[in-house]
Design a protein around this motif. Structure first.
Motif, PDB file in Angstrom:
ATOM      1  N   ILE A   1     -11.280  -3.429-108.552  1.00 27.98           N
ATOM      2  CA  ILE A   1     -10.745  -2.501-109.552  1.00 27.98           C
ATOM      3  C   ILE A   1     -10.373  -1.197-108.872  1.00 27.98           C
ATOM      4  O   ILE A   1     -11.134  -0.662-108.052  1.00 27.98           O
ATOM      5  N   LEU A   2      -9.203  -0.675-109.196  1.00 33.11           N
ATOM      6  CA  LEU A   2      -8.796   0.644-108.737  1.00 33.11           C
ATOM      7  C   LEU A   2      -8.656   1.546-109.950  1.00 33.11           C
ATOM      8  O   LEU A   2      -7.903   1.223-110.881  1.00 33.11           O
ATOM      9  N   VAL A   3      -9.403   2.646-109.954  1.00 25.67           N
ATOM     10  CA  VAL A   3      -9.298   3.633-111.028  1.00 25.67           C
ATOM     11  C   VAL A   3      -8.643   4.878-110.448  1.00 25.67           C
ATOM     12  O   VAL A   3      -9.131   5.460-109.471  1.00 25.67           O
ATOM     13  N   PHE A   4      -7.533   5.272-111.039  1.00 30.28           N
ATOM     14  CA  PHE A   4      -6.809   6.476-110.620  1.00 30.28           C
ATOM     15  C   PHE A   4      -6.942   7.513-111.719  1.00 30.28           C
ATOM     16  O   PHE A   4      -6.551   7.273-112.866  1.00 30.28           O
ATOM     17  N   HIS A   5      -7.514   8.652-111.376  1.00 30.43           N
ATOM     18  CA  HIS A   5      -7.720   9.738-112.338  1.00 30.43           C
ATOM     19  C   HIS A   5      -6.812  10.911-111.981  1.00 30.43           C
ATOM     20  O   HIS A   5      -6.840  11.410-110.851  1.00 30.43           O
ATOM     21  N   LEU A   6      -6.018  11.338-112.949  1.00 27.56           N
ATOM     22  CA  LEU A   6      -5.196  12.540-112.793  1.00 27.56           C
ATOM     23  C   LEU A   6      -5.410  13.397-114.026  1.00 27.56           C
ATOM     24  O   LEU A   6      -4.896  13.104-115.111  1.00 27.56           O
ATOM     25  N   GLY A   7      -6.227  14.415-113.876  1.00 27.02           N
ATOM     26  CA  GLY A   7      -6.584  15.270-114.999  1.00 27.02           C
ATOM     27  C   GLY A   7      -5.834  16.587-114.977  1.00 27.02           C
ATOM     28  O   GLY A   7      -4.753  16.706-114.410  1.00 27.02           O
ATOM     29  N   GLY A   8      -6.459  17.600-115.564  1.00 27.69           N
ATOM     30  CA  GLY A   8      -5.824  18.907-115.614  1.00 27.69           C
ATOM     31  C   GLY A   8      -5.872  19.637-114.292  1.00 27.69           C
ATOM     32  O   GLY A   8      -4.980  20.418-113.981  1.00 27.69           O
ATOM     33  N   ARG A   9      -6.922  19.369-113.493  1.00 31.23           N
ATOM     34  CA  ARG A   9      -7.085  20.133-112.260  1.00 31.23           C
ATOM     35  C   ARG A   9      -7.478  19.309-111.044  1.00 31.23           C
ATOM     36  O   ARG A   9      -7.502  19.833-109.926  1.00 31.23           O
ATOM     37  N   THR A  10      -7.836  18.061-111.233  1.00 32.72           N
ATOM     38  CA  THR A  10      -8.272  17.247-110.096  1.00 32.72           C
ATOM     39  C   THR A  10      -7.624  15.872-110.130  1.00 32.72           C
ATOM     40  O   THR A  10      -7.164  15.404-111.167  1.00 32.72           O
ATOM     41  N   CYS A  11      -7.630  15.226-108.956  1.00 31.38           N
ATOM     42  CA  CYS A  11      -7.046  13.893-108.823  1.00 31.38           C
ATOM     43  C   CYS A  11      -7.936  13.080-107.886  1.00 31.38           C
ATOM     44  O   CYS A  11      -8.346  13.586-106.832  1.00 31.38           O
ATOM     45  N   HIS A  12      -8.273  11.861-108.280  1.00 28.47           N
ATOM     46  CA  HIS A  12      -9.014  11.001-107.362  1.00 28.47           C
ATOM     47  C   HIS A  12      -8.755   9.536-107.663  1.00 28.47           C
ATOM     48  O   HIS A  12      -8.392   9.155-108.774  1.00 28.47           O
ATOM     49  N   ALA A  13      -8.930   8.726-106.636  1.00 25.46           N
ATOM     50  CA  ALA A  13      -8.766   7.272-106.757  1.00 25.46           C
ATOM     51  C   ALA A  13      -9.979   6.609-106.131  1.00 25.46           C
ATOM     52  O   ALA A  13     -10.471   7.039-105.088  1.00 25.46           O
ATOM     53  N   THR A  14     -10.470   5.583-106.800  1.00 23.60           N
ATOM     54  CA  THR A  14     -11.634   4.839-106.317  1.00 23.60           C
ATOM     55  C   THR A  14     -11.362   3.345-106.436  1.00 23.60           C
ATOM     56  O   THR A  14     -10.869   2.884-107.460  1.00 23.60           O
ATOM     57  N   LYS A  15     -11.695   2.607-105.382  1.00 25.43           N
ATOM     58  CA  LYS A  15     -11.563   1.153-105.395  1.00 25.43           C
ATOM     59  C   LYS A  15     -12.955   0.560-105.212  1.00 25.43           C
ATOM     60  O   LYS A  15     -13.686   0.930-104.291  1.00 25.43           O
TER      61      LYS A  15
ATOM     62  N   GLU B   1     -12.721   5.518-101.464  1.00 21.04           N
ATOM     63  CA  GLU B   1     -12.551   6.611-102.421  1.00 21.04           C
ATOM     64  C   GLU B   1     -11.842   7.764-101.740  1.00 21.04           C
ATOM     65  O   GLU B   1     -12.048   8.023-100.546  1.00 21.04           O
ATOM     66  N   HIS B   2     -10.978   8.450-102.474  1.00 20.87           N
ATOM     67  CA  HIS B   2     -10.295   9.627-101.943  1.00 20.87           C
ATOM     68  C   HIS B   2      -9.979  10.548-103.115  1.00 20.87           C
ATOM     69  O   HIS B   2      -9.673  10.077-104.216  1.00 20.87           O
ATOM     70  N   HIS B   3     -10.060  11.864-102.885  1.00 20.37           N
ATOM     71  CA  HIS B   3      -9.802  12.790-103.989  1.00 20.37           C
ATOM     72  C   HIS B   3      -9.185  14.090-103.483  1.00 20.37           C
ATOM     73  O   HIS B   3      -9.269  14.425-102.306  1.00 20.37           O
ATOM     74  N   ASP B   4      -8.570  14.805-104.408  1.00 24.04           N
ATOM     75  CA  ASP B   4      -8.000  16.126-104.167  1.00 24.04           C
ATOM     76  C   ASP B   4      -8.487  17.014-105.301  1.00 24.04           C
ATOM     77  O   ASP B   4      -8.121  16.816-106.463  1.00 24.04           O
ATOM     78  N   ALA B   5      -9.341  17.975-104.982  1.00 23.73           N
ATOM     79  CA  ALA B   5      -9.933  18.833-106.010  1.00 23.73           C
ATOM     80  C   ALA B   5      -8.944  19.837-106.586  1.00 23.73           C
ATOM     81  O   ALA B   5      -9.261  20.523-107.562  1.00 23.73           O
TER      82      ALA B   5
ATOM     83  N   MET C   1       0.289   9.890-105.250  1.00 22.63           N
ATOM     84  CA  MET C   1       0.542   8.539-104.766  1.00 22.63           C
ATOM     85  C   MET C   1      -0.025   8.335-103.360  1.00 22.63           C
ATOM     86  O   MET C   1      -0.457   7.231-103.009  1.00 22.63           O
ATOM     87  N   GLU C   2      -0.039   9.380-102.547  1.00 22.92           N
ATOM     88  CA  GLU C   2      -0.630   9.279-101.214  1.00 22.92           C
ATOM     89  C   GLU C   2      -2.130   9.002-101.303  1.00 22.92           C
ATOM     90  O   GLU C   2      -2.688   8.261-100.479  1.00 22.92           O
ATOM     91  N   ILE C   3      -2.779   9.586-102.315  1.00 19.13           N
ATOM     92  CA  ILE C   3      -4.208   9.325-102.527  1.00 19.13           C
ATOM     93  C   ILE C   3      -4.417   7.855-102.874  1.00 19.13           C
ATOM     94  O   ILE C   3      -5.325   7.194-102.359  1.00 19.13           O
ATOM     95  N   VAL C   4      -3.558   7.327-103.753  1.00 17.45           N
ATOM     96  CA  VAL C   4      -3.648   5.915-104.126  1.00 17.45           C
ATOM     97  C   VAL C   4      -3.465   5.022-102.906  1.00 17.45           C
ATOM     98  O   VAL C   4      -4.236   4.091-102.662  1.00 17.45           O
ATOM     99  N   GLU C   5      -2.440   5.314-102.100  1.00 14.16           N
ATOM    100  CA  GLU C   5      -2.153   4.469-100.936  1.00 14.16           C
ATOM    101  C   GLU C   5      -3.280   4.523 -99.910  1.00 14.16           C
ATOM    102  O   GLU C   5      -3.615   3.509 -99.292  1.00 14.16           O
ATOM    103  N   THR C   6      -3.883   5.700 -99.748  1.00 10.92           N
ATOM    104  CA  THR C   6      -5.013   5.817 -98.821  1.00 10.92           C
ATOM    105  C   THR C   6      -6.136   4.873 -99.226  1.00 10.92           C
ATOM    106  O   THR C   6      -6.740   4.193 -98.380  1.00 10.92           O
ATOM    107  N   VAL C   7      -6.414   4.800-100.532  1.00 15.09           N
ATOM    108  CA  VAL C   7      -7.497   3.953-101.027  1.00 15.09           C
ATOM    109  C   VAL C   7      -7.106   2.474-100.971  1.00 15.09           C
ATOM    110  O   VAL C   7      -7.928   1.616-100.624  1.00 15.09           O
ATOM    111  N   VAL C   8      -5.872   2.171-101.292  1.00 13.07           N
ATOM    112  CA  VAL C   8      -5.418   0.777-101.253  1.00 13.07           C
ATOM    113  C   VAL C   8      -5.467   0.229 -99.831  1.00 13.07           C
ATOM    114  O   VAL C   8      -5.953  -0.885 -99.592  1.00 13.07           O
TER     115      VAL C   8
END
Length: 404
Positions: A194-208, A221-225, A314-321
């Motif tokens: 499972i890959l969960v991609f979160h893009l909220g008001g101030r943070t972005c992260h992806a976890t596999k 896992e990778h994130h950008d605060a 998308m770079e965060i997603v690709e890093t995790v994938v």
């Protein structure tokens, strides 16, 4: 007993409480959300919508986006970056990053980010108890997967229990809660990646991750605060500041009141563009002009202004994938993912969904802004207790629910 445990999700821009129970039907689901704003005044504390409205007039007395400051030291690099974004100051308190602000009549107030979190938790608890008509003693609290042990402890022990009013609170990672919202923690999701991609008001992260017999196993896992919807809005604000100077001969860069009005109008337009191709913005009302002056913001222009920010996501997603694999394995890496879940308010932006659909070659994606709180509510039920207690709680460092 159904209704004696509730789920709490604290976000940088929106916080929610959800669970099951009601005065007539104990199996009825409930959910309440408020803006993640707290204001301190000489007359007391404002929370949620009232705090956000007050912040429009007195921004220096309001706090939001505090979540990334929970449990960190004063001299963390994140504090330096945060100081450039907020109208208040940071001071060292109890060895950690504290907040200092001047409230009304020049009085100084010092507090920790955990204090802000606990005020929101207490308000959400009050709302749920008013709905149920009884006290709620226990909570399941969501937490970002990349939070360390100190941050997790500050959220569950200080914010939820000591100050928030719950007798016991247990943690579940936001990514697990999102998957649980679609019952992927149960047998139907066993062995699935499972890959969960979160893009909220101030943070972005992806976890596999993968579930094995109900336990979550981290793959990457990778994130950008500092990447989220507020940044998209900021690009629109910058665009209109330049347009106003060029077409209406007004430089509003130093006018904080006008900039706040413009930002509110740009935020409104951004949300409307999720369902429209263009929005008319009343620049006259922003500038305080007597006559209405309209300028159009199209979805195409919005996407042009923010394309590089969305590509960062998308770079965060690709890093995790990819997990560091060579590009020759890209397709097989994509094919190895069974479910992709998009969460957070900013996934409503059409271009975000389109970029992800294109990346995954047009496959169906689950896009659900509220999957985290809904899944946490499912995990708060007595029959789901083992998924929280046995699989996702305990330990001292790192993502507590994950084992490589």
């Amino acid at each position: 007993m159904t209704g004696n445990t509730t789920a709490i999700h604290l976000g940088n821009t929106k916080s929610c409480v959800a669970g099951y129970g009601g005065r007539l039907d104990p199996h009825t689901a409930y959910q309440f959300c408020i803006p993640s704003w707290v204001v301190f005044t000489d007359n007391g504390t404002l929370v949620g919508e009232a705090a956000m409205n007050h912040a429009a007039v007195r921004p220096g007395t309001a706090v939001s986006g505090f979540k990334r400051l929970l449990g960190i030291r004063m001299y963390n690099e994140m504090v330096k970056r945060e100081a450039e974004l907020v109208p208040y100051h940071f001071t060292e308190q109890l060895g950690r990053c504290g907040i200092e602000m001047e409230i009304e009549e020049g009085n100084l107030k010092r507090f920790l980010p955990e204090d802000v979190a606990s005020i929101l938790v207490a308000e959400l608890k009050r709302m749920a108890e008013a709905h149920l008509g009884r006290e709620i003693r226990y909570a399941v609290v969501t937490v970002p997967g990349h939070f360390n042990g100190v941050q997790r402890s500050s959220l569950v022990m200080e914010a939820a229990q000591w100050r928030g009013g719950f007798r016991t609170a247990k943690l579940v990672d936001e990514q697990v809660a999102a998957a649980a919202g679609y019952r992927l923690h149960e047998k139907r999701g066993d062995r699935k990646v499972i890959l969960v991609f979160h893009l909220g008001g101030r943070t972005c992260h992806a976890t596999k991750f993968r579930f094995k017999d109900g336990s979550g196993h981290l793959l990457d896992e990778h994130h950008d605060a500092y990447l989220g919807g507020d940044d998209f809005t900021g690009r629109v604000v910058d665009y209109f500041v330049e347009l106003i100077e060029e077409k209406h001969h007004r430089d509003i860069r130093g006018d904080e009141g006008t900039l706040r009005k413009l930002r509110a109008e740009c935020e409104r337009a951004k949300k409307l563009l999720s369902d429209r191709e263009g929005v008319l913005m009343n620049i006259g009302s922003v500038l305080g002009e007597g006559a209405d002056i309209y300028e159009e913001l199209t979805r195409a222009k919005f996407e042009e202004l923010n394309r590089d920010l969305m590509e960062r996501g998308m770079e965060i997603v690709e890093t995790v994938v990819m997990e560091g694999a060579p590009t020759s394995q890209m397709q097989s890496r994509k094919d190895a993912i069974d479910e992709v879940i998009l969460v957070g308010g900013s996934v409503r932006i059409p271009m975000v969904g389109q970029l992800l659909e294109d990346y995954f070659n047009g496959r169906g994606l689950i896009r659900d802004e509220d999957a985290v709180i809904r899944g946490a509510a499912l995990l708060s039920r007595p029959e789901s207790a083992r998924y929280v207690e046995e699989c996702y709680y305990g330990g001292v460092s790192g993502p507590l629910w994950l084992a490589k």
